[in-house]
Design a protein around this motif. Structure first.
Motif, PDB file in Angstrom:
ATOM      1  N   LEU A   6      40.402  69.265  60.217  1.00 11.50           N
ATOM      2  CA  LEU A   6      40.472  69.592  58.788  1.00 11.50           C
ATOM      3  C   LEU A   6      39.541  68.696  57.972  1.00 11.50           C
ATOM      4  O   LEU A   6      38.912  69.152  57.005  1.00 11.50           O
ATOM      5  N   ALA A   7      39.464  67.425  58.350  1.00 18.10           N
ATOM      6  CA  ALA A   7      38.561  66.512  57.643  1.00 18.10           C
ATOM      7  C   ALA A   7      37.109  66.951  57.812  1.00 18.10           C
ATOM      8  O   ALA A   7      36.290  66.814  56.898  1.00 18.10           O
ATOM      9  N   GLU A   8      36.781  67.493  58.972  1.00 18.14           N
ATOM     10  CA  GLU A   8      35.425  67.995  59.197  1.00 18.14           C
ATOM     11  C   GLU A   8      35.104  69.180  58.287  1.00 18.14           C
ATOM     12  O   GLU A   8      33.944  69.489  58.051  1.00 18.14           O
ATOM     13  N   LYS A   9      36.139  69.835  57.784  1.00 14.07           N
ATOM     14  CA  LYS A   9      35.961  70.959  56.859  1.00 14.07           C
ATOM     15  C   LYS A   9      35.984  70.494  55.401  1.00 14.07           C
ATOM     16  O   LYS A   9      36.047  71.313  54.485  1.00 14.07           O
ATOM     17  N   GLY A  10      35.973  69.188  55.171  1.00 15.20           N
ATOM     18  CA  GLY A  10      35.881  68.654  53.822  1.00 15.20           C
ATOM     19  C   GLY A  10      37.198  68.331  53.156  1.00 15.20           C
ATOM     20  O   GLY A  10      37.227  67.950  51.980  1.00 15.20           O
ATOM     21  N   LEU A  11      38.304  68.457  53.877  1.00 21.23           N
ATOM     22  CA  LEU A  11      39.617  68.147  53.308  1.00 21.23           C
ATOM     23  C   LEU A  11      39.971  66.683  53.537  1.00 21.23           C
ATOM     24  O   LEU A  11      39.511  66.059  54.498  1.00 21.23           O
ATOM     25  N   SER A  12      40.804  66.140  52.649  1.00 22.86           N
ATOM     26  CA  SER A  12      41.324  64.780  52.813  1.00 22.86           C
ATOM     27  C   SER A  12      42.714  64.872  53.423  1.00 22.86           C
ATOM     28  O   SER A  12      43.560  65.618  52.921  1.00 22.86           O
ATOM     29  N   VAL A  13      42.955  64.111  54.491  1.00 23.43           N
ATOM     30  CA  VAL A  13      44.176  64.285  55.270  1.00 23.43           C
ATOM     31  C   VAL A  13      44.908  62.963  55.456  1.00 23.43           C
ATOM     32  O   VAL A  13      44.305  61.949  55.816  1.00 23.43           O
ATOM     33  N   LEU A  14      46.211  63.008  55.205  1.00 17.05           N
ATOM     34  CA  LEU A  14      47.103  61.919  55.588  1.00 17.05           C
ATOM     35  C   LEU A  14      47.954  62.425  56.744  1.00 17.05           C
ATOM     36  O   LEU A  14      48.694  63.402  56.604  1.00 17.05           O
ATOM     37  N   GLY A  15      47.820  61.788  57.903  1.00 13.95           N
ATOM     38  CA  GLY A  15      48.577  62.189  59.079  1.00 13.95           C
ATOM     39  C   GLY A  15      49.766  61.270  59.296  1.00 13.95           C
ATOM     40  O   GLY A  15      49.615  60.051  59.346  1.00 13.95           O
ATOM     41  N   LEU A  16      50.945  61.863  59.417  1.00 14.40           N
ATOM     42  CA  LEU A  16      52.183  61.104  59.570  1.00 14.40           C
ATOM     43  C   LEU A  16      52.800  61.415  60.930  1.00 14.40           C
ATOM     44  O   LEU A  16      52.898  62.578  61.330  1.00 14.40           O
ATOM     45  N   ASP A  17      53.218  60.393  61.644  1.00 18.49           N
ATOM     46  CA  ASP A  17      53.884  60.607  62.927  1.00 18.49           C
ATOM     47  C   ASP A  17      54.826  59.443  63.198  1.00 18.49           C
ATOM     48  O   ASP A  17      54.608  58.329  62.722  1.00 18.49           O
ATOM     49  N   ILE A  18      55.872  59.734  63.993  1.00 18.22           N
ATOM     50  CA  ILE A  18      56.872  58.716  64.289  1.00 18.22           C
ATOM     51  C   ILE A  18      56.621  58.025  65.619  1.00 18.22           C
ATOM     52  O   ILE A  18      57.217  56.992  65.914  1.00 18.22           O
ATOM     53  N   ALA A  19      55.702  58.589  66.453  1.00 16.69           N
ATOM     54  CA  ALA A  19      55.475  58.073  67.806  1.00 16.69           C
ATOM     55  C   ALA A  19      54.296  57.099  67.829  1.00 16.69           C
ATOM     56  O   ALA A  19      53.147  57.513  67.642  1.00 16.69           O
ATOM     57  N   PRO A  20      54.546  55.808  68.079  1.00 19.66           N
ATOM     58  CA  PRO A  20      53.440  54.836  68.099  1.00 19.66           C
ATOM     59  C   PRO A  20      52.374  55.166  69.136  1.00 19.66           C
ATOM     60  O   PRO A  20      51.185  54.935  68.902  1.00 19.66           O
ATOM     61  N   SER A  21      52.780  55.721  70.286  1.00 20.44           N
ATOM     62  CA  SER A  21      51.810  56.017  71.336  1.00 20.44           C
ATOM     63  C   SER A  21      50.807  57.071  70.892  1.00 20.44           C
ATOM     64  O   SER A  21      49.640  57.038  71.285  1.00 20.44           O
ATOM     65  N   MET A  22      51.251  58.011  70.079  1.00 16.70           N
ATOM     66  CA  MET A  22      50.354  59.048  69.588  1.00 16.70           C
ATOM     67  C   MET A  22      49.453  58.504  68.474  1.00 16.70           C
ATOM     68  O   MET A  22      48.242  58.753  68.446  1.00 16.70           O
ATOM     69  N   LEU A  23      50.036  57.748  67.555  1.00 13.99           N
ATOM     70  CA  LEU A  23      49.253  57.196  66.454  1.00 13.99           C
ATOM     71  C   LEU A  23      48.188  56.227  66.943  1.00 13.99           C
ATOM     72  O   LEU A  23      47.106  56.149  66.357  1.00 13.99           O
ATOM     73  N   ALA A  24      48.485  55.488  68.006  1.00 13.94           N
ATOM     74  CA  ALA A  24      47.496  54.550  68.546  1.00 13.94           C
ATOM     75  C   ALA A  24      46.240  55.292  68.991  1.00 13.94           C
ATOM     76  O   ALA A  24      45.111  54.826  68.768  1.00 13.94           O
ATOM     77  N   GLN A  25      46.421  56.455  69.601  1.00  9.14           N
ATOM     78  CA  GLN A  25      45.260  57.251  70.015  1.00  9.14           C
ATOM     79  C   GLN A  25      44.505  57.779  68.798  1.00  9.14           C
ATOM     80  O   GLN A  25      43.272  57.801  68.783  1.00  9.14           O
ATOM     81  N   ALA A  26      45.246  58.204  67.784  1.00  6.51           N
ATOM     82  CA  ALA A  26      44.596  58.690  66.567  1.00  6.51           C
ATOM     83  C   ALA A  26      43.770  57.579  65.915  1.00  6.51           C
ATOM     84  O   ALA A  26      42.638  57.816  65.468  1.00  6.51           O
ATOM     85  N   GLN A  27      44.318  56.385  65.856  1.00 11.98           N
ATOM     86  CA  GLN A  27      43.599  55.273  65.232  1.00 11.98           C
ATOM     87  C   GLN A  27      42.359  54.896  66.032  1.00 11.98           C
ATOM     88  O   GLN A  27      41.316  54.539  65.454  1.00 11.98           O
ATOM     89  N   THR A  28      42.464  54.970  67.364  1.00 12.95           N
ATOM     90  CA  THR A  28      41.298  54.679  68.199  1.00 12.95           C
ATOM     91  C   THR A  28      40.173  55.671  67.925  1.00 12.95           C
ATOM     92  O   THR A  28      39.003  55.302  67.772  1.00 12.95           O
ATOM     93  N   LYS A  29      40.511  56.953  67.824  1.00 11.16           N
ATOM     94  CA  LYS A  29      39.502  57.968  67.525  1.00 11.16           C
ATOM     95  C   LYS A  29      38.944  57.781  66.115  1.00 11.16           C
ATOM     96  O   LYS A  29      37.747  57.983  65.872  1.00 11.16           O
ATOM     97  N   HIS A  30      39.812  57.393  65.194  1.00 11.75           N
ATOM     98  CA  HIS A  30      39.389  57.177  63.809  1.00 11.75           C
ATOM     99  C   HIS A  30      38.318  56.103  63.726  1.00 11.75           C
ATOM    100  O   HIS A  30      37.329  56.232  62.974  1.00 11.75           O
ATOM    101  N   ALA A  31      38.480  55.040  64.517  1.00  2.61           N
ATOM    102  CA  ALA A  31      37.530  53.932  64.487  1.00  2.61           C
ATOM    103  C   ALA A  31      36.160  54.330  65.019  1.00  2.61           C
ATOM    104  O   ALA A  31      35.161  53.667  64.717  1.00  2.61           O
ATOM    105  N   LEU A  32      36.100  55.407  65.783  1.00  3.28           N
ATOM    106  CA  LEU A  32      34.840  55.849  66.377  1.00  3.28           C
ATOM    107  C   LEU A  32      34.125  56.894  65.537  1.00  3.28           C
ATOM    108  O   LEU A  32      33.002  57.276  65.860  1.00  3.28           O
ATOM    109  N   ARG A  33      34.744  57.378  64.478  1.00  2.00           N
ATOM    110  CA  ARG A  33      34.136  58.407  63.641  1.00  2.00           C
ATOM    111  C   ARG A  33      33.196  57.786  62.619  1.00  2.00           C
ATOM    112  O   ARG A  33      33.309  56.616  62.257  1.00  2.00           O
ATOM    113  N   GLY A  34      32.288  58.604  62.135  1.00  4.90           N
ATOM    114  CA  GLY A  34      31.364  58.139  61.113  1.00  4.90           C
ATOM    115  C   GLY A  34      32.096  57.808  59.831  1.00  4.90           C
ATOM    116  O   GLY A  34      33.198  58.315  59.574  1.00  4.90           O
TER     117      GLY A  34
END
Length: 255
Positions: A59-87
């Motif tokens: 969705l962010a690639e389509k120009g939207l601003s996104v807040l992603g919420l999740d309760i599972a630390p294992s899933m969020l850790a992967q999201a944060q890792t990918k976030h750090a690699l994006r432009g």
């Protein structure tokens, strides 16, 4: 074998290989485009159950601003890792936060709230659903929309495949490792809308020797979301949209 772990637990394999598994799931085809069509150009989106950020990044690639919420630390850790690699431009449109969708406490409002891939169905259809819809109504801007992807009961109630037959086998890396998924048990209590499945995730090396195994329990709850949405002051927007043959996306609007 020990008791099954919950899905997406820190020590399980469903979370570790979530991106790999969902990439093979044809039932999700077109979901990002559907959610994007519900938001205004450049609008803001709250994603409940964001997981590793599959939908959020798209969705962010389509120009939207996104807040992603999740309760599972294992899933969020992967999201944060990918976030750090994006432009920087893309990364600036995405935030991730740990939180419980049944107890939303946000100091901002959104044009669109989404709960993809059966996220709401992980919760019992009672007080938890009421709390989610109340929180969603409070998080929406006037005129904003909310979309919930929910399974159809008939898609969950079928008999389990033979335990020895993998329902999915996929290559993990160039070293020849493979992940295989087997359904160990499936139980349906259709009268109360509860569907339980116990799944074995098996990681093997290039010679087929087992490296790791994780038995995990996934429970879905199926109910009509309309009474919960209406009680929260949301209005149904047309008939649910079928998605992937096993689920539907229900859309509601805030007056």
């Amino acid at each position: 074998m020990p008791e099954p772990r919950p899905y997406y637990s820190d020590k399980g394999l469903s979370a570790a290989f979530y991106d790999l598994i969902t990439a093979q799931d044809a039932s999700l085809a077109g979901d990002v485009e559907l959610y994007a069509s519900l938001a205004p150009a450049g609008g803001s989106v709250l994603e409940l159950g964001t997981g590793t950020g599959r939908v959020a990044f798209a969705l962010a690639e389509k120009g939207l601003s996104v807040l992603g919420l999740d309760i599972a630390p294992s899933m969020l850790a992967q999201a944060q890792t990918k976030h750090a690699l994006r432009g920087p431009d893309l990364a600036a449109r995405i935030r991730f936060r740990r939180g419980d969708m049944t107890a939303l406490q946000l100091d901002e409002s959104f044009d669109l709230v989404i709960c993809p891939f059966f996220g709401l169905a992980h919760l019992p259809a009672g007080a938890a659903w009421r709390n989610v819809f109340t929180g969603v109504a409070g998080a929406l801007k006037p005129g904003g929309k909310a979309a919930f992807h929910l399974p159809r009961a008939e898609s969950l109630a079928g008999p389990a495949p033979p335990r020895e037959r993998a329902v999915l086998q996929v290559s993990v890396d160039d070293a020849g490792r493979r992940l295989s998924i087997f359904v160990h048990e499936r139980k349906a209590k259709a009268a109360i809308g509860r569907f339980d499945q116990v799944v074995d995730y098996v990681l093997t090396d290039a010679r087929g020797r087992e490296e790791r195994r994780s038995r995990e329990r996934l429970t879905y709850y199926v109910a009509d979301p309309r009474p919960f949405a209406e009680a929260a002051g949301l209005r149904l927007e047309g008939a649910p949209t079928p998605l992937g043959g096993v689920g539907e996306v229900h859309v509601f609007a805030k007056p």
